[in-house]
Design a protein around this motif. Structure first.
Motif, PDB file in Angstrom:
ATOM      1  N   ASN A  84      67.440  39.915 125.400  1.00 58.07           N
ATOM      2  CA  ASN A  84      67.012  38.672 126.107  1.00 58.07           C
ATOM      3  C   ASN A  84      67.790  37.455 126.200  1.00 58.07           C
ATOM      4  N   ILE A  85      68.491  37.691 126.822  1.00 58.32           N
ATOM      5  CA  ILE A  85      69.533  36.234 126.781  1.00 58.32           C
ATOM      6  C   ILE A  85      68.606  36.232 128.296  1.00 58.32           C
ATOM      7  N   LYS A  86      68.751  34.989 127.749  1.00 58.35           N
ATOM      8  CA  LYS A  86      67.520  34.054 129.010  1.00 58.35           C
ATOM      9  C   LYS A  86      68.912  33.601 130.581  1.00 58.35           C
ATOM     10  N   PRO A  87      68.552  33.632 131.352  1.00 56.05           N
ATOM     11  CA  PRO A  87      69.237  34.108 132.610  1.00 56.05           C
ATOM     12  C   PRO A  87      70.020  32.111 132.974  1.00 56.05           C
ATOM     13  N   ALA A  88      71.535  32.187 133.100  1.00 54.79           N
ATOM     14  CA  ALA A  88      72.421  31.100 133.611  1.00 54.79           C
ATOM     15  C   ALA A  88      71.314  30.044 134.943  1.00 54.79           C
ATOM     16  N   SER A  89      71.112  29.010 134.871  1.00 54.59           N
ATOM     17  CA  SER A  89      70.895  28.188 136.053  1.00 54.59           C
ATOM     18  C   SER A  89      71.809  28.879 137.260  1.00 54.59           C
ATOM     19  N   ALA A  90      73.134  28.689 136.644  1.00 54.20           N
ATOM     20  CA  ALA A  90      73.738  29.135 138.427  1.00 54.20           C
ATOM     21  C   ALA A  90      74.874  30.050 137.815  1.00 54.20           C
ATOM     22  N   TYR A  91      75.379  30.912 137.877  1.00 54.10           N
ATOM     23  CA  TYR A  91      76.613  31.747 137.992  1.00 54.10           C
ATOM     24  C   TYR A  91      77.810  31.588 139.223  1.00 54.10           C
ATOM     25  N   PRO A  92      78.343  30.798 139.203  1.00 52.55           N
ATOM     26  CA  PRO A  92      79.157  30.594 139.767  1.00 52.55           C
ATOM     27  C   PRO A  92      80.615  31.933 139.302  1.00 52.55           C
ATOM     28  N   ARG A  93      80.714  32.179 140.424  1.00 55.46           N
ATOM     29  CA  ARG A  93      82.037  33.333 140.452  1.00 55.46           C
ATOM     30  C   ARG A  93      82.986  32.285 141.093  1.00 55.46           C
ATOM     31  N   ALA A  94      84.571  32.580 140.124  1.00 52.80           N
ATOM     32  CA  ALA A  94      85.812  32.100 140.510  1.00 52.80           C
ATOM     33  C   ALA A  94      85.973  32.511 141.956  1.00 52.80           C
ATOM     34  N   SER A  95      85.936  33.165 142.378  1.00 51.86           N
ATOM     35  CA  SER A  95      86.556  33.814 143.324  1.00 51.86           C
ATOM     36  C   SER A  95      86.149  33.621 144.864  1.00 51.86           C
ATOM     37  N   GLU A  96      84.540  32.212 144.913  1.00 50.86           N
ATOM     38  CA  GLU A  96      83.864  31.841 145.548  1.00 50.86           C
ATOM     39  C   GLU A  96      84.449  30.344 145.141  1.00 50.86           C
ATOM     40  N   CYS A  97      84.951  29.740 144.270  1.00 54.48           N
ATOM     41  CA  CYS A  97      85.023  28.569 143.758  1.00 54.48           C
ATOM     42  C   CYS A  97      86.515  28.021 143.380  1.00 54.48           C
ATOM     43  N   ILE A  98      87.198  28.167 144.773  1.00 53.96           N
ATOM     44  CA  ILE A  98      88.240  28.650 144.904  1.00 53.96           C
ATOM     45  C   ILE A  98      89.234  27.030 146.028  1.00 53.96           C
ATOM     46  N   ASP A  99      88.092  26.829 146.704  1.00 55.13           N
ATOM     47  CA  ASP A  99      88.511  25.005 147.216  1.00 55.13           C
ATOM     48  C   ASP A  99      88.626  24.181 146.120  1.00 55.13           C
ATOM     49  N   LEU A 100      87.632  24.909 144.934  1.00 51.32           N
ATOM     50  CA  LEU A 100      86.710  23.686 143.985  1.00 51.32           C
ATOM     51  C   LEU A 100      88.085  23.666 143.654  1.00 51.32           C
TER      52      LEU A 100
END
Ligand code: AMP
Ligand code: ZN
Length: 465
Positions: free
Chosen positions: A117-133
């Motif tokens: 019952n851990i409520k979901p986060a608003s966002a789950y960014p993946r490292a592999s998809e944030c390389i440009d950042l």
């Protein structure tokens, strides 16, 4: 709400910088294996903060939790993490692609959180998809003189360029020594032994490699959390959570990177959860004492028994998980659910305000969940509170506890009719006092309600016709 702030070493009042909107970042899982229940204890920390913010304060909550699917090296105990990427190593061991491994364990992580019952986060960014950042942030750090290209093609953060280093962990740069055998090579490539990698040159690694201004490579672990939190929560946010082991170097390095980039303190409160032990030792894959949610299920327990067990200790104290403790939590959970189902049969009544306020206070005071459970135990037994009011209170407070306490409401088979629990309690007391006539009279009264009672050495058992 008040929370222990690791950096100031005090319990601090948390006041969201945006009115009635708590913004929080939680360090997430490295997805190369199943999360063990110690990891889940840490993930419950941000859930408890989020529930308190929502239920007690009525704040909106934005929660970001990263998924580390690249860049977390096997050995990050060293000041400069060295070794092999954990996801890559597991991919090789299982004969799968790194992406297959990462997505498989990411899904398992979400399932485990759901089971607790851990409520979901608003966002789950993946490292592999944030390389440009990350590349943008590293470029910025290089241009501001906080990072440099080492002689091995890796980009390092210049630890000495950030004077506030060490505020979270208490470690001082001059006291840190290159204390690891694998450090030798990296040490000669960087300017100072405590500098850490922001971008690692690919070397022999051909999987999970990206182009960069410094040639092909992959990101370090710490830069991921700086890049994602700055992007998704902005340059100042309220709370950052993680397990106590992340205090150093992960959070120390993240703080240095983020602040060096934006020029001021980014995280207003650092909050860390203490470790879960198992049979006296920290639960860890390397120790070989991990317990998974599936193990808890295999022992016949409800996964939320684990949640109730975690609530019985305060987040910043170590807890030792034993089979007896887990079984005890499971028993209490079943009893509370049965009670709530019984109370549901009684005329409804307003939740007793004093009890609700005391539970709110416990959560607000640095998540004192053990104190909250004591209050609930008192309420359960308080003869002056009508059953319908207990029902309302338990169901309402379950929004904080997250134990599915109303799960058995309406499951007639094992639910006592209204008034029967009091008769059973009275009968147990009569038998204790050897008042056999009274005990028989109560048995007849219970039978009239459709409750059959049998006696054994363990006490009385009941069934509903
Ligand atoms: P990992 O997936 O290894 O990156 O870890 C996820 C989270 O679990 C991190 O916040 C760790 O600090 C935390 N953690 C690791 N071991 C334990 C433990 N035995 N008890 C509580 N938290 C832990
Ligand atoms: Zn992190």
């Amino acid at each position: 709400m008040r929370l222990m702030d690791t950096r100031t070493r005090q319990v601090e009042e948390v006041v969201p910088s945006q009115p009635a909107h708590l913004r929080m970042y939680a360090c997430g899982p490295t997805v190369y294996r199943y999360a063990h229940v110690g990891n889940l204890r840490t993930f419950m920390l941000h859930d408890l903060i989020a529930r308190t913010a929502d239920v007690v304060h009525g704040w909106q909550v934005s929660l970001v939790q990263n998924i580390t699917d690249v860049g977390h090296l096997e050995d990050d105990s060293a000041i400069d993490a060295v070794g092999e990427d954990k996801v890559l190593a597991q991919a090789r061991a299982e004969g799968k692609t790194p992406l297959e491994i990462a997505r498989f364990y990411e899904e398992a992580f979400h399932r485990d959180c759901l089971a607790l019952n851990i409520k979901p986060a608003s966002a789950y960014p993946r490292a592999s998809e944030c390389i440009d950042l990350m590349l943008t942030l590293i470029t910025d750090l290089v241009s501001k003189g906080h990072a440099y290209l080492g002689t091995d093609g890796t980009v390092y953060f210049d630890a000495r360029s950030f004077p506030g280093y060490g505020a979270i962990s208490g470690n001082r740069l001059e006291d840190l020594r290159a204390g690891h055998r694998l450090d030798a090579e990296a040490s000669s490539a960087k300017r100072f032994h405590a500098d850490w990698a922001l971008w690692k040159s690919a070397g022999g690694n051909r999987l999970m490699v990206w182009d960069s201004p410094w040639g092909p490579g992959f990101p370090g672990w710490h830069i991921e959390c700086s890049a994602m939190s700055l992007e998704l929560l902005g340059t100042s946010f309220d709370v950052h959570t993680g397990g106590i082991d992340l205090r150093f170097p992960h959070h120390e390095d993240e703080r240095a990177q983020s602040e060096a980039a934006v020029g001021h303190e980014v995280v207003r409160h650092w909050v860390h959860g203490e470790h879960l032990l198992h049979e006296g030792r920290k639960m860890a894959k390397s120790t070989g004492n991990v317990v998974l949610v599936s193990d808890v299920l295999a022992r016949g327990h409800d996964p939320l028994a684990l949640r109730l067990f975690f609530l019985s200790g305060r987040y910043r104290q170590q807890m030792d998980m034993t089979a007896a403790a887990l079984a005890g939590a499971d028993k209490r959970l079943s009893r509370w659910r049965a009670r709530v189902a019984e109370w549901a049969e009684s005329p409804s009544a307003a939740a007793p305000e004093s009890y609700v306020a005391r539970v709110y206070d416990a959560f607000r005071e640095d998540l004192d969940t053990p104190a909250a459970l004591v209050v609930l135990g008192e309420l359960e037994k308080d003869p002056s509170i009508p059953a319908g009011a207990k029902f309302e209170a338990f169901v309402h407070l379950d929004r904080l506890l997250g134990l599915d306490l109303a799960r058995d409401v309406g499951r007639a088979a094992d639910v006592l009719p209204a008034g029967a629990r009091e008769l059973l309690d009275a009968r147990a007391a009569a038998r204790e006092a050897k008042e056999w006539a009274e005990s028989d009279r109560l048995r007849t009264e219970l039978a009239a309600l459709g409750v059959a009672v049998t006696d054994s050495a363990d006490g009385q058992a009941w069934s509903v016709a």
